[in-house]
Structures are given as C-alpha cells and as structure tokens.
Design a protein around this motif. Structure first.
Motif, PDB file in Angstrom:
ATOM      1  N   GLY B 272       0.815  -1.210   0.000  1.00  0.00           N
ATOM      2  CA  GLY B 272       0.000   0.000   0.000  1.00  0.00           C
ATOM      3  C   GLY B 272       0.847   1.257   0.000  1.00  0.00           C
ATOM      4  O   GLY B 272       2.059   1.217  -0.204  1.00  0.00           O
ATOM      5  N   SER B 273       0.191   2.407   0.201  1.00  0.00           N
ATOM      6  CA  SER B 273       0.910   3.679   0.233  1.00  0.00           C
ATOM      7  C   SER B 273       0.239   4.591   1.250  1.00  0.00           C
ATOM      8  O   SER B 273      -0.875   4.329   1.705  1.00  0.00           O
ATOM      9  CB  SER B 273       0.907   4.325  -1.152  1.00  0.00           C
ATOM     10  OG  SER B 273      -0.427   4.535  -1.563  1.00  0.00           O
ATOM     11  N   LEU B 274       0.911   5.694   1.599  1.00  0.00           N
ATOM     12  CA  LEU B 274       0.363   6.645   2.564  1.00  0.00           C
ATOM     13  C   LEU B 274       0.021   7.934   1.831  1.00  0.00           C
ATOM     14  O   LEU B 274       0.790   8.403   1.003  1.00  0.00           O
ATOM     15  CB  LEU B 274       1.400   6.954   3.643  1.00  0.00           C
ATOM     16  CG  LEU B 274       1.692   5.868   4.673  1.00  0.00           C
ATOM     17  CD1 LEU B 274       2.827   6.301   5.575  1.00  0.00           C
ATOM     18  CD2 LEU B 274       0.453   5.531   5.490  1.00  0.00           C
ATOM     19  N   ASN B 275      -1.156   8.518   2.123  1.00  0.00           N
ATOM     20  CA  ASN B 275      -1.459   9.826   1.534  1.00  0.00           C
ATOM     21  C   ASN B 275      -0.940  10.932   2.445  1.00  0.00           C
ATOM     22  O   ASN B 275      -0.270  10.662   3.446  1.00  0.00           O
ATOM     23  CB  ASN B 275      -2.953   9.951   1.239  1.00  0.00           C
ATOM     24  CG  ASN B 275      -3.775   9.983   2.520  1.00  0.00           C
ATOM     25  OD1 ASN B 275      -3.243  10.206   3.602  1.00  0.00           O
ATOM     26  ND2 ASN B 275      -5.068   9.750   2.385  1.00  0.00           N
ATOM     27  N   GLU B 276      -1.294  12.184   2.112  1.00  0.00           N
ATOM     28  CA  GLU B 276      -0.701  13.285   2.862  1.00  0.00           C
ATOM     29  C   GLU B 276      -1.141  13.311   4.326  1.00  0.00           C
ATOM     30  O   GLU B 276      -0.443  13.851   5.180  1.00  0.00           O
ATOM     31  CB  GLU B 276      -1.024  14.620   2.174  1.00  0.00           C
ATOM     32  CG  GLU B 276      -0.074  14.874   1.009  1.00  0.00           C
ATOM     33  CD  GLU B 276      -0.656  15.834  -0.007  1.00  0.00           C
ATOM     34  OE1 GLU B 276      -1.578  16.581   0.348  1.00  0.00           O
ATOM     35  OE2 GLU B 276      -0.176  15.805  -1.149  1.00  0.00           O
ATOM     36  N   GLU B 277      -2.325  12.766   4.604  1.00  0.00           N
ATOM     37  CA  GLU B 277      -2.768  12.717   6.011  1.00  0.00           C
ATOM     38  C   GLU B 277      -2.276  11.467   6.726  1.00  0.00           C
ATOM     39  O   GLU B 277      -2.794  11.115   7.785  1.00  0.00           O
ATOM     40  CB  GLU B 277      -4.304  12.771   6.097  1.00  0.00           C
ATOM     41  CG  GLU B 277      -4.864  14.175   6.090  1.00  0.00           C
ATOM     42  CD  GLU B 277      -5.148  14.635   4.663  1.00  0.00           C
ATOM     43  OE1 GLU B 277      -5.798  13.881   3.927  1.00  0.00           O
ATOM     44  OE2 GLU B 277      -4.654  15.715   4.284  1.00  0.00           O
ATOM     45  N   ASN B 278      -1.295  10.786   6.144  1.00  0.00           N
ATOM     46  CA  ASN B 278      -0.798   9.545   6.731  1.00  0.00           C
ATOM     47  C   ASN B 278      -1.871   8.467   6.832  1.00  0.00           C
ATOM     48  O   ASN B 278      -1.895   7.681   7.764  1.00  0.00           O
ATOM     49  CB  ASN B 278      -0.217   9.820   8.128  1.00  0.00           C
ATOM     50  CG  ASN B 278       1.297   9.690   8.111  1.00  0.00           C
ATOM     51  OD1 ASN B 278       1.908   9.508   7.048  1.00  0.00           O
ATOM     52  ND2 ASN B 278       1.909   9.760   9.275  1.00  0.00           N
ATOM     53  N   GLU B 279      -2.794   8.482   5.847  1.00  0.00           N
ATOM     54  CA  GLU B 279      -3.780   7.398   5.823  1.00  0.00           C
ATOM     55  C   GLU B 279      -3.327   6.361   4.806  1.00  0.00           C
ATOM     56  O   GLU B 279      -2.779   6.696   3.767  1.00  0.00           O
ATOM     57  CB  GLU B 279      -5.157   7.954   5.433  1.00  0.00           C
ATOM     58  CG  GLU B 279      -5.792   8.739   6.559  1.00  0.00           C
ATOM     59  CD  GLU B 279      -6.885   9.678   6.054  1.00  0.00           C
ATOM     60  OE1 GLU B 279      -7.070   9.794   4.824  1.00  0.00           O
ATOM     61  OE2 GLU B 279      -7.538  10.291   6.910  1.00  0.00           O
ATOM     62  N   VAL B 280      -3.619   5.105   5.132  1.00  0.00           N
ATOM     63  CA  VAL B 280      -3.145   4.018   4.284  1.00  0.00           C
ATOM     64  C   VAL B 280      -4.066   3.860   3.080  1.00  0.00           C
ATOM     65  O   VAL B 280      -5.285   3.816   3.222  1.00  0.00           O
ATOM     66  CB  VAL B 280      -3.095   2.710   5.093  1.00  0.00           C
ATOM     67  CG1 VAL B 280      -2.590   1.575   4.221  1.00  0.00           C
ATOM     68  CG2 VAL B 280      -2.234   2.882   6.326  1.00  0.00           C
ATOM     69  N   GLU B 281      -3.496   3.778   1.898  1.00  0.00           N
ATOM     70  CA  GLU B 281      -4.276   3.554   0.675  1.00  0.00           C
ATOM     71  C   GLU B 281      -3.688   2.380  -0.099  1.00  0.00           C
ATOM     72  O   GLU B 281      -2.521   2.051   0.059  1.00  0.00           O
ATOM     73  CB  GLU B 281      -4.227   4.801  -0.210  1.00  0.00           C
ATOM     74  CG  GLU B 281      -4.969   5.984   0.383  1.00  0.00           C
ATOM     75  CD  GLU B 281      -4.811   7.251  -0.446  1.00  0.00           C
ATOM     76  OE1 GLU B 281      -3.878   7.312  -1.268  1.00  0.00           O
ATOM     77  OE2 GLU B 281      -5.632   8.159  -0.260  1.00  0.00           O
ATOM     78  N   ASN B 282      -4.477   1.817  -0.956  1.00  0.00           N
ATOM     79  CA  ASN B 282      -4.060   0.768  -1.897  1.00  0.00           C
ATOM     80  C   ASN B 282      -3.442  -0.459  -1.233  1.00  0.00           C
ATOM     81  O   ASN B 282      -2.678  -1.180  -1.848  1.00  0.00           O
ATOM     82  CB  ASN B 282      -3.031   1.294  -2.917  1.00  0.00           C
ATOM     83  CG  ASN B 282      -3.468   2.585  -3.550  1.00  0.00           C
ATOM     84  OD1 ASN B 282      -4.634   2.724  -3.922  1.00  0.00           O
ATOM     85  ND2 ASN B 282      -2.557   3.535  -3.643  1.00  0.00           N
TER      86      ASN B 282
END
Lengths: 337, 452
Positions: B272-282
């Motif tokens: 996965g990856s982290l968005n700017e708010e440090n939320e986990v995506e993908n």
C-alpha cells in the motif's frame, strides 16, 4: 597488581604476537614480489606459499583481538583513538582488506598474477607504516581536544622526526623478522638454494634494524623526554634486546642453529617491545588516558579476564594442532604432503 | 549539504559496510553446515558425488570467507572510528560478546585451515568430517555473539545510568537481553536458509544452461530439501521475533506495520501507500491478523505508533522492508515445497524449466531478504543507537572527513565484490565438476559408464 595491569599485559602480549606473525607474513609478501621481479621466484615462492596458505587468517585475528580487547578493557581509548584515527585507521582497513582478499584471490584463482603479487607485496610495507601511526600519536602532542571533539594534527604528524623514525623502524623490522623466519623455515625444508637467498636477505636487513632502533630512541628523547627517561631507567631490557640481536646475527652468520636464531629474534623484540610498553605506562594516550583513569569497571574487567583464560585453554591446543600439521610437520614443510 | 554532515555520513558508511559485509557473513555462517551435511551423507552412502560437492563448496567458501574476514575487520574498527561516543559507553557493558566473537572466529579459522588442507590425510574419511563440527560451532557462535550486541542496542539491559556514567554493570544480563533469543534464532535460521538457497541457485542454473549431470541433480535435491527445512525454521523465528517486538519494542512493529492507533483486533496491512494525512491507501488488509501476529490472539490489543513521541518514531518507509522480507520468506517456503512435491510424485518432472527458474531466483531473493531485514531492524531502531539511552547523533564521530572515507570505501567494496565474482567464476568454470570427478575418482567414473 590491579586488574588494569593484567588487562594491559594481556593486550600487549597479543600485540607482540601480532608483531611477530604479521611481520613474517608482511615481509614474506614483499620478498615474494621482490623475488618475482628479480626472476628468483622459482627459488623461494613455493616455500613462502606453503607457509602462508594455512595461517593467513590466524594472523589477522591477532590484530582484531588487540583492538577489540583494548576497547573492552579501556573504553576511553575508543573515544580518543576512534576520533583521531578516522583517516589513518580507514586507510589501514583498506590496505588490510586488499591484502587479505587478494591473497585469497591469488592463491585460489589466479596463480602468480603480477598485479596481485604486487598488491600483496606493497601492502606488506604500507600496513605496518600506517598502523605504526597509532603508537606515534600515543606519545602525545599530535592530538587536540576541543569542545567539538578530538582532532588529529596532521601538520605535526607529518613534520615530526619521531613519527618518521617509527615508520622506518616498523618497515625494516618487518623485513628483518620475516627474513629471519624464512631462513629457519628454508633450512627446515632442506631447501638449500632458498636458504642461501633468504639468509642473504636476513643478514642484509639486520643492520638497518639496529640503526632504526637507535634513531627512534634519539627521536623519542627529543619528542618526549619524560618517556625517554623512563626507558633509560629500564636500560637492562633494551640491553637484553641488543644481546639477543647479536646472538641471532651471529648464529645466522655462522650458518648454524637457525631455529635458535629465530627464537633469539623473538626475544630481541620481546624485550624491546615490553621495555617500550612498560616505560610508556601509566599512559595509554598522553595525556588523556592512563591505565587507571581509562579502565573499564571492575565487573567487566574480571569477566573479560575470565573469558580470556577460558578462551586460551580452547585456542592454544587448537593452534598447536595447526602448527603440528603444517608448520612443524617436516614432510609438509618439504612439500611432500 | 549532507556530505559534510558527519552523523549522516557515519550512518551511510556504516550501512555501506554492513550491507556488503552481511552477504559474506551470511554465507560464512550457513555454508559450513551445508558442507558438513554433504560430506556426511557422502561418506555414509559412499556417494562420491556428494563428497566432491563438499570439496567444491569448501573451495568456493574460502574466497567468500576471505572477503568476510576483511570486511568484518572493517566493521569492527569502524565501530570505534565512526561511533566513538557510543563505544565509550557501550564498551563498558557489552564488550564481553565482542571479545568472545573474536575467540569464536579464531577457533573457526584454525579448523577451517586444517579442514581445507587435510582432505586426503586421514585413513578413515569420517575423521575429516569431524573437523567440520568445530567450523560450524565457531561460525554459528560468531553469529550468536555479534547478534547479542545488536540485541543489546535494541533492548539495553545489565547496567544503570547515573548522570553520564554507567554503574551496576552485569555483562551477562547485557548479553542475554530480551531481544537476544529471537534475534539470534532469526539470524542463524535465515543465514542457513539463504546459504542453502544460493547453493540451490547455482545447481539450478547449471542444469538450465549446461544440462548438468547426476552430480548437479543430487546437489539440487540436497540444497532444496535443506532450503525447505530452513525456511520453516526461519518462518517460526520470524513469528517469534514479531511477538518479541510487540512486547518490548512496540514502536518498531507499529512503524513496520503502519499501525498508528492502539486497538484490539488490529488489521495487518500489506504494502500500500500513505497519503498526505498519513492514511493508508491501496493496501491489502487482513482483518485482525496483526493482533494474531503480535500475540497469537485475533482480539489482542496492539500498541500503535501514536503512543511514541513524534521525535522518537522510526521512519515509515521501513514498512516496505518488512513486507518484502516476509514475502520472500514465504516464496522460499512455497517454492521448495513445490519442488519436493514434484520430486515425490513420480509422474511429475521436478527439473522442469519453470520450477528451475523459480529456484534459481531464490538465492538472490533470499540475500535481498537478509538485506531488507537488517535495514528494517536498524532503521526501526531510529533515532536511537542505544534504545532510550543514546541517539545516533550523540553516538557519532565529530570528525570532518567521513564523507571522503565513504568514497574510499565505495571504491574498496567495488574492487572486492568484482574480484570475488571474477575469481569464483574462474575457479569453477575452468574446472567443471564432471572433469574433476573423473580425475579424482577414476574408478567411480569408470563403473558408472559400464552401468549405463
């Protein structure tokens, strides 16, 4: 006697051991290369490689023992020497690494490759030169401690006569010790042509050794009169060293008892090295570390000494086994096994 | 610029040395046991192929050991050269295993020298095999001692801090700190696994490209079987390591798993990856699996990274290191199990092209997993050099020339790496196994031809 004295004695013994076995190895590398360029390699290189093959890794371990031990017994030395020796220490690592690995490469892959032989020979002289820097700076005057940490004063180091006399002494001692050992080994192998050649090397390198020792003494009296005075107080140790030198030289000159001659060489360096070490005390690094200020806590010191004794009980029999199988097995030395 | 930053450069130079050294250290620990197994079975079954295999592996190992020795010397000295403040403090407490490591290595070096030069000097071959035991003991003990030092950096024990001084020192407690059992088990098992996998890679590649012979088929069977056993060991060790982290170093596990909030029944996040708010995506989420990994209980509470002060959190990219390491571990387990299945089912050909390629990839992949694992372990301890006591910035040298030394050592390791490859290639290419078999055991080679 406090445990700091036991610690430093043990470490000094290891450094002495390294001095002997590494000198044999370093010098042999140089002689092997020298013989190759003077087209005499067919005479001695077989002899040299039979000695070096089984023991080269053991040599390196003596050195590792010393520096791991000194950081263990005297953690302050990691702080001062570590910061000051970043560049000379790194250069020594690189040279040791090239030497060790290219020895294996040459021995197992590329027999008699010219470049490998050259690297092996050249590093044999450069390593003692770079390692001897450590002994030089231990005399004080080459290190500065500021709020930012410890720095080595390169200008002082490169312009000091003492520093250069130590380098010179280190190199000629290596060649002297090594040729003395090879003389004994060639005789043991009944290899007369090799014996004639290495005996000539041994006689040749004996006078520079004694001259370099004297020069170093004179330079020390200029650089650190206090240490020089303490060395003079231990005059009998240096006297014994010179006496053993004469014995060794005499035996090799008359061409008899080469084994005793090499033992005399070992005593020569034993007394010189311990005389130097004893007069150096109480300092490990002038004026920052003395053996009592820099020593580790009592628990660790006692544990290390215990482990050291246990380790020796394990290692000495193994080493004897190694030596009986290779160094002193007459058939092996003669190349029949 | 960071080139002048002595802390940054000390970290980079240490990583450089360790990344290079660990390759040789790993095979130095694992290959002796493979050699010993091959020689033992070879003697017991009177199988000349396996005896030759042991000989040829030993010869190759002498070259890698040489590089391992010199790079080990390098890291030993660099500890003091680059981390003088750390060694001044830690030397008081953890000098014991460092010292004993040298003994273990000394012991190994002596017996390796003897082993190497005494193949034909004993009347009974089994006596020669006995010499392999002290080599295994020495190399595995070296790994043990040095790993206890790394464990100590993660969970320092056995002393008290009194102002700037250490007091009340207990060297054995420092050595047997909470991280020691799982870390040692993990390091040793994965070194065995990786060595077996690399030897399997060699056998598979020769069968793929040069057809191979009975010798290589036997080598493949032995090495892949060993890979399978060691992969199981490594998986168990990895699981125990995760449970250790959950209890003693929760911030490392949390950063590695991108687990931010403390919760019960925590999900396991894969890649996965982290968005700017440090939320986990993908990412792939496995419900409650992190709780199970950490405590063996799907509903256990797992501490999140937010419990750790922001300036004491490890970097988040180590998540990928952890996931890659674990994925490769399972790949090794799967591929070796598949090979064994194909071997046991008579109708299937275990030496089919795809399976051989998959095995051939295993050696390099395992070595990568070792690197990823160590990067995870070391970065996961940041900002500490001695967790909770000293940061890497406090431990580093203040010398100005570390950047220059970094360049010097890149040069050194390039030369050593290239030299090692060239020599190994030459050693074995010029002397193929079949030719050596015929010259060494003419009687065995002759009967073979009659049989066929």
């Amino acid at each position: 006697m406090g445990y700091e004295y036991i610690g430093i004695t043990v470490l000094w013994l290891f450094l002495y051991g390294y001095l002997i076995v590494a000198s044999i190895d370093f010098g042999a590398g140089f002689f092997a290369y020298y013989a190759k360029i003077t087209k005499k390699d067919h005479i001695i290189n077989q002899l040299i490689s039979r000695y070096l093959s089984p023991v080269w890794e053991v040599t390196n371990v003596f050195f590792v023992f010393f520096f791991v031990g000194i950081v263990g017994f005297f953690p302050d030395s990691a702080y001062y020497y570590g910061q000051a020796l970043l560049i000379p220490g790194s250069i020594a690592i690189v040279l040791l690494a090239i030497r060790g690995s290219f020895y294996a490469f040459e021995n197992y892959g590329f027999k008699n490759n010219h470049l490998y032989m050259f690297l092996y020979g050249a590093t044999g002289l450069l390593i003692p030169a770079s390692l001897s820097t450590t002994l030089t700076i231990s005399e004080g005057g080459f290190i500065e401690e500021t709020a930012n940490g410890v720095t080595l004063l390169y200008g002082e180091l490169f312009t000091s006569p003492y520093s250069w006399s130590v380098v010179f002494l280190a190199i000629v001692s290596v060649l002297y010790i090594s040729s003395m050992f090879l003389t004994y080994y060639a005789n043991r192998a009944n290899d007369h042509s090799a014996l004639a050649l290495v005996r000539k090397y041994a006689l040749f390198w004996s006078s520079p050794t004694i001259i370099a020792s004297m020069t170093t003494f004179i330079a020390l009296s200029q650089h650190n009169p206090e240490h020089f005075q303490k060395a003079i107080d231990l005059w009998w140790m240096f006297g014994l060293s010179v006496a053993f030198f004469m014995i060794a030289l005499f035996l090799v000159y008359v061409g008899k008892y080469y084994g005793w001659a090499f033992i005399a060489v070992m005593f020569q360096f034993f007394f010189a090295f311990f005389g130097y070490g004893a007069s150096h005390l109480p300092y490990i690094l002038q004026p920052y570390i003395t053996i009592s200020s820099g020593v580790t806590n009592e628990t660790m010191a006692i544990t290390l000494i215990t482990v050291f004794i246990a380790g020796l009980l394990l290692l000495v029999p193994s080493l004897i086994l190694l030596m009986r199988l290779f160094l002193f097995d007459a058939e092996y030395v003669k190349g029949k096994k | 610029m960071f080139f002048e930053d002595s802390v940054m450069m000390s970290r980079l130079l240490t990583s450089l040395t360790l990344i290079f050294h660990v390759i040789f250290a790993t095979v130095g620990v694992g290959i002796p046991i493979m050699i010993s197994i091959a020689e033992f079975i070879g003697i017991k079954k009177n199988d000349r192929h396996l005896q030759l295999l042991a000989r040829r592996w030993t010869r190759g190992m002498t070259v890698t050991i040489a590089v391992g020795v010199v790079t080990g010397t390098a890291i030993g000295l660099q500890l003091s050269l680059l981390w003088p403040n750390f060694m001044r403090l830690a030397g008081n407490v953890i000098a014991l295993p460092l010292f004993m490591e040298v003994f273990a290595f000394f012991f190994e070096a002596i017996f390796l020298g003897i082993y190497l030069y005494t193949w034909d000097r004993f009347k009974k071959p089994i006596y020669h095999w006995f010499l392999s035991i002290p080599i295994i003991i020495g190399s595995t003990l070296s790994a043990f001692f040095i790993t206890t030092v790394n464990s100590f950096m993660n969970t320092p024990r056995g002393f008290e801090m009194d102002g700037g001084n250490v007091t009340n020192i207990n060297p054995l407690e420092a050595m047997f700190n909470p991280a020691t059992p799982t870390k040692v088990f993990h390091v040793v098992a994965s070194a065995y696994l990786t060595s077996a996998a690399i030897l399997a890679t060699i056998a598979a590649i020769i069968i793929l490209f040069r057809k191979g012979s009975e010798y290589h088929t036997k080598a493949l069977k032995l090495t892949v079987t060993a890979t399978f056993i060691f992969a199981i060991m490594t998986a168990i060790a990895g699981d125990l390591s995760a449970k250790f982290l959950a209890e003693h170093q929760p911030e490392k596990l949390a950063a590695g798993e991108w687990h931010f909030e403390t919760e019960v029944g925590a999900d396991l996040i894969l890649f996965g990856s982290l968005n700017e708010e440090n939320e986990v995506e993908n990412a792939i989420r496995i419900p409650k699996a992190l709780s199970f990994l950490a405590y063996g209980d799907f509903n256990a509470e797992v501490e999140g990274l937010n419990e750790t002060p922001a300036d004491e959190q490890p970097p988040l990219w180590i998540h990928y290191m952890f996931d890659l390491m674990v994925s490769i571990g399972f790949y090794m387990l799967g591929i070796s199990a598949l090979y064994l299945l194909f071997w046991k089912v008579k109708k299937w050909n275990e030496e089919n092209k795809w399976l051989l390629w998959a095995i051939a990839a295993g050696g390099p992949l395992s070595m990568l997993a070792i690197e990823f694992g160590w990067i995870f372990a070391e970065e996961g301890r940041q900002p500490w050099i001695l967790r909770g006591i000293m940061t890497v910035a406090e431990g580093a040298t203040t010398s100005d020339h570390v950047g220059l030394m970094f360049i010097l050592f890149i040069g050194l390791y390039t030369v050593l790496g290239a030299g090692c490859l060239v020599v190994l290639r030459k050693m074995f290419k010029d002397h193929p196994a079949e030719a050596e078999f015929e010259s060494r055991y003419p009687e065995a080679a002759a009967t073979k031809e009659v049989d066929e």
